[in-house]
Design a protein around this motif. Structure first.
Motif, PDB file in Angstrom:
ATOM      1  N   ARG A   1      62.888  25.315  34.356  1.00 52.86           N
ATOM      2  CA  ARG A   1      63.138  26.037  33.111  1.00 52.86           C
ATOM      3  C   ARG A   1      61.871  26.401  32.360  1.00 52.86           C
ATOM      4  O   ARG A   1      61.942  26.908  31.248  1.00 52.86           O
ATOM      5  CB  ARG A   1      64.055  25.213  32.209  1.00 52.86           C
ATOM      6  N   ALA A   2      60.710  26.140  32.944  1.00 51.76           N
ATOM      7  CA  ALA A   2      59.460  26.386  32.231  1.00 51.76           C
ATOM      8  C   ALA A   2      58.331  26.664  33.217  1.00 51.76           C
ATOM      9  O   ALA A   2      58.483  26.470  34.424  1.00 51.76           O
ATOM     10  CB  ALA A   2      59.106  25.179  31.366  1.00 51.76           C
ATOM     11  N   VAL A   3      57.211  27.110  32.664  1.00 51.69           N
ATOM     12  CA  VAL A   3      55.981  27.276  33.432  1.00 51.69           C
ATOM     13  C   VAL A   3      54.923  26.423  32.741  1.00 51.69           C
ATOM     14  O   VAL A   3      54.710  26.539  31.533  1.00 51.69           O
ATOM     15  CB  VAL A   3      55.535  28.753  33.485  1.00 51.69           C
ATOM     16  N   ALA A   4      54.297  25.532  33.501  1.00 55.99           N
ATOM     17  CA  ALA A   4      53.248  24.666  32.963  1.00 55.99           C
ATOM     18  C   ALA A   4      51.888  25.258  33.328  1.00 55.99           C
ATOM     19  O   ALA A   4      51.728  25.845  34.397  1.00 55.99           O
ATOM     20  CB  ALA A   4      53.387  23.263  33.539  1.00 55.99           C
ATOM     21  N   VAL A   5      50.912  25.105  32.419  1.00 64.96           N
ATOM     22  CA  VAL A   5      49.576  25.673  32.605  1.00 64.96           C
ATOM     23  C   VAL A   5      48.542  24.603  32.283  1.00 64.96           C
ATOM     24  O   VAL A   5      48.693  23.862  31.307  1.00 64.96           O
ATOM     25  CB  VAL A   5      49.367  26.889  31.663  1.00 64.96           C
ATOM     26  N   ARG A   6      47.483  24.532  33.113  1.00 62.94           N
ATOM     27  CA  ARG A   6      46.404  23.578  32.857  1.00 62.94           C
ATOM     28  C   ARG A   6      45.070  24.164  33.327  1.00 62.94           C
ATOM     29  O   ARG A   6      45.021  25.126  34.096  1.00 62.94           O
ATOM     30  CB  ARG A   6      46.658  22.242  33.548  1.00 62.94           C
ATOM     31  N   ASP A   7      44.000  23.556  32.879  1.00 61.76           N
ATOM     32  CA  ASP A   7      42.646  23.912  33.288  1.00 61.76           C
ATOM     33  C   ASP A   7      42.345  23.192  34.599  1.00 61.76           C
ATOM     34  O   ASP A   7      42.449  21.969  34.674  1.00 61.76           O
ATOM     35  CB  ASP A   7      41.662  23.484  32.200  1.00 61.76           C
ATOM     36  N   SER A   8      41.955  23.933  35.624  1.00 62.83           N
ATOM     37  CA  SER A   8      41.717  23.304  36.927  1.00 62.83           C
ATOM     38  C   SER A   8      40.558  22.310  36.911  1.00 62.83           C
ATOM     39  O   SER A   8      40.506  21.410  37.742  1.00 62.83           O
ATOM     40  CB  SER A   8      41.455  24.370  37.997  1.00 62.83           C
ATOM     41  N   LYS A   9      39.639  22.446  35.963  1.00 60.64           N
ATOM     42  CA  LYS A   9      38.511  21.514  35.876  1.00 60.64           C
ATOM     43  C   LYS A   9      38.920  20.178  35.259  1.00 60.64           C
ATOM     44  O   LYS A   9      38.172  19.221  35.316  1.00 60.64           O
ATOM     45  CB  LYS A   9      37.377  22.140  35.054  1.00 60.64           C
ATOM     46  N   ASP A  10      40.103  20.131  34.650  1.00 61.91           N
ATOM     47  CA  ASP A  10      40.571  18.915  33.980  1.00 61.91           C
ATOM     48  C   ASP A  10      42.030  18.660  34.360  1.00 61.91           C
ATOM     49  O   ASP A  10      42.927  18.754  33.518  1.00 61.91           O
ATOM     50  CB  ASP A  10      40.415  19.072  32.466  1.00 61.91           C
ATOM     51  N   PRO A  11      42.310  18.337  35.626  1.00 63.56           N
ATOM     52  CA  PRO A  11      43.698  18.206  36.070  1.00 63.56           C
ATOM     53  C   PRO A  11      44.490  17.083  35.408  1.00 63.56           C
ATOM     54  O   PRO A  11      45.712  17.106  35.424  1.00 63.56           O
ATOM     55  CB  PRO A  11      43.568  17.983  37.581  1.00 63.56           C
ATOM     56  N   THR A  12      43.811  16.112  34.805  1.00 60.53           N
ATOM     57  CA  THR A  12      44.542  15.052  34.103  1.00 60.53           C
ATOM     58  C   THR A  12      44.573  15.305  32.600  1.00 60.53           C
ATOM     59  O   THR A  12      45.060  14.472  31.843  1.00 60.53           O
ATOM     60  CB  THR A  12      43.909  13.671  34.380  1.00 60.53           C
ATOM     61  N   GLY A  13      44.045  16.445  32.186  1.00 58.97           N
ATOM     62  CA  GLY A  13      43.994  16.789  30.763  1.00 58.97           C
ATOM     63  C   GLY A  13      45.302  17.378  30.267  1.00 58.97           C
ATOM     64  O   GLY A  13      46.344  17.275  30.925  1.00 58.97           O
ATOM     65  N   PRO A  14      45.224  18.015  29.112  1.00 60.84           N
ATOM     66  CA  PRO A  14      46.439  18.556  28.493  1.00 60.84           C
ATOM     67  C   PRO A  14      47.085  19.661  29.324  1.00 60.84           C
ATOM     68  O   PRO A  14      46.412  20.372  30.062  1.00 60.84           O
ATOM     69  CB  PRO A  14      45.943  19.108  27.162  1.00 60.84           C
ATOM     70  N   VAL A  15      48.391  19.761  29.174  1.00 61.34           N
ATOM     71  CA  VAL A  15      49.183  20.780  29.859  1.00 61.34           C
ATOM     72  C   VAL A  15      49.991  21.521  28.801  1.00 61.34           C
ATOM     73  O   VAL A  15      50.575  20.898  27.915  1.00 61.34           O
ATOM     74  CB  VAL A  15      50.144  20.129  30.887  1.00 61.34           C
ATOM     75  N   LEU A  16      49.987  22.831  28.901  1.00 62.65           N
ATOM     76  CA  LEU A  16      50.831  23.642  28.026  1.00 62.65           C
ATOM     77  C   LEU A  16      52.068  24.047  28.813  1.00 62.65           C
ATOM     78  O   LEU A  16      51.976  24.359  30.004  1.00 62.65           O
ATOM     79  CB  LEU A  16      50.093  24.909  27.580  1.00 62.65           C
ATOM     80  N   ALA A  17      53.220  24.041  28.174  1.00 61.49           N
ATOM     81  CA  ALA A  17      54.460  24.458  28.832  1.00 61.49           C
ATOM     82  C   ALA A  17      55.086  25.594  28.046  1.00 61.49           C
ATOM     83  O   ALA A  17      55.146  25.542  26.808  1.00 61.49           O
ATOM     84  CB  ALA A  17      55.420  23.287  28.937  1.00 61.49           C
ATOM     85  N   PHE A  18      55.508  26.611  28.757  1.00 63.84           N
ATOM     86  CA  PHE A  18      56.131  27.792  28.159  1.00 63.84           C
ATOM     87  C   PHE A  18      57.496  28.007  28.783  1.00 63.84           C
ATOM     88  O   PHE A  18      57.654  27.828  29.997  1.00 63.84           O
ATOM     89  CB  PHE A  18      55.288  29.044  28.446  1.00 63.84           C
ATOM     90  N   ASP A  19      58.468  28.435  27.979  1.00 61.05           N
ATOM     91  CA  ASP A  19      59.724  28.834  28.596  1.00 61.05           C
ATOM     92  C   ASP A  19      59.442  30.105  29.397  1.00 61.05           C
ATOM     93  O   ASP A  19      58.447  30.797  29.176  1.00 61.05           O
ATOM     94  CB  ASP A  19      60.834  29.034  27.551  1.00 61.05           C
ATOM     95  N   ARG A  20      60.286  30.423  30.352  1.00 59.94           N
ATOM     96  CA  ARG A  20      60.014  31.529  31.274  1.00 59.94           C
ATOM     97  C   ARG A  20      59.898  32.883  30.565  1.00 59.94           C
ATOM     98  O   ARG A  20      59.058  33.699  30.948  1.00 59.94           O
ATOM     99  CB  ARG A  20      61.076  31.581  32.359  1.00 59.94           C
ATOM    100  N   LEU A  21      60.686  33.131  29.561  1.00 56.09           N
ATOM    101  CA  LEU A  21      60.611  34.394  28.835  1.00 56.09           C
ATOM    102  C   LEU A  21      59.272  34.537  28.121  1.00 56.09           C
ATOM    103  O   LEU A  21      58.619  35.586  28.197  1.00 56.09           O
ATOM    104  CB  LEU A  21      61.768  34.515  27.834  1.00 56.09           C
ATOM    105  N   SER A  22      58.812  33.487  27.462  1.00 55.58           N
ATOM    106  CA  SER A  22      57.515  33.527  26.772  1.00 55.58           C
ATOM    107  C   SER A  22      56.377  33.702  27.770  1.00 55.58           C
ATOM    108  O   SER A  22      55.426  34.446  27.518  1.00 55.58           O
ATOM    109  CB  SER A  22      57.298  32.252  25.959  1.00 55.58           C
ATOM    110  N   TRP A  23      56.445  33.015  28.912  1.00 51.89           N
ATOM    111  CA  TRP A  23      55.402  33.140  29.923  1.00 51.89           C
ATOM    112  C   TRP A  23      55.338  34.577  30.455  1.00 51.89           C
ATOM    113  O   TRP A  23      54.262  35.142  30.617  1.00 51.89           O
ATOM    114  CB  TRP A  23      55.634  32.157  31.057  1.00 51.89           C
ATOM    115  N   SER A  24      56.493  35.168  30.730  1.00 50.16           N
ATOM    116  CA  SER A  24      56.521  36.547  31.222  1.00 50.16           C
ATOM    117  C   SER A  24      55.908  37.508  30.211  1.00 50.16           C
ATOM    118  O   SER A  24      55.151  38.410  30.584  1.00 50.16           O
ATOM    119  CB  SER A  24      57.964  36.972  31.531  1.00 50.16           C
ATOM    120  N   ALA A  25      56.209  37.309  28.943  1.00 50.71           N
ATOM    121  CA  ALA A  25      55.629  38.165  27.895  1.00 50.71           C
ATOM    122  C   ALA A  25      54.119  37.968  27.815  1.00 50.71           C
ATOM    123  O   ALA A  25      53.364  38.935  27.668  1.00 50.71           O
ATOM    124  CB  ALA A  25      56.282  37.851  26.553  1.00 50.71           C
TER     125      ALA A  25
END
Length: 81
Positions: free
Chosen positions: A46-70
């Motif tokens: 139900r979502a798309v998660a996004v993270r910085d590849s240089k910090d894989p254990t760092g913070p993750v942002l999650a967006f619902d699919r409609l917001s991510w598409s926009a």
């Protein structure tokens, strides 16, 4: 994806739940370049998660699919300008 109560939550009912995204779900974004400044995405149910590849254990942002598409559509228009 597994949900659990955050260790920063109190003992009452006002708690925060966090999700663990499986390592196998992450991939380099097709919008990332060839250098090390990459964004990784994980497409979840139900979502798309996004993270910085240089910090894989760092913070993750999650967006619902409609917001991510926009967001992706808007970033493509900015890149073409």
């Amino acid at each position: 994806m597994t949900w659990h109560k955050s260790s920063h939550s109190g003992t009452d009912t006002d708690c925060v739940e966090v999700a663990e995204v499986p390592a196998t779900a992450w991939r380099k974004s097709s919008r990332s370049g060839t250098d090390t400044n990459c964004v990784e995405v994980a497409e979840l149910t139900r979502a798309v998660a996004v993270r910085d590849s240089k910090d894989p254990t760092g913070p993750v942002l999650a967006f619902d699919r409609l917001s991510w598409s926009a967001f992706v559509a808007g970033s493509g228009r900015l890149h073409q300008a």
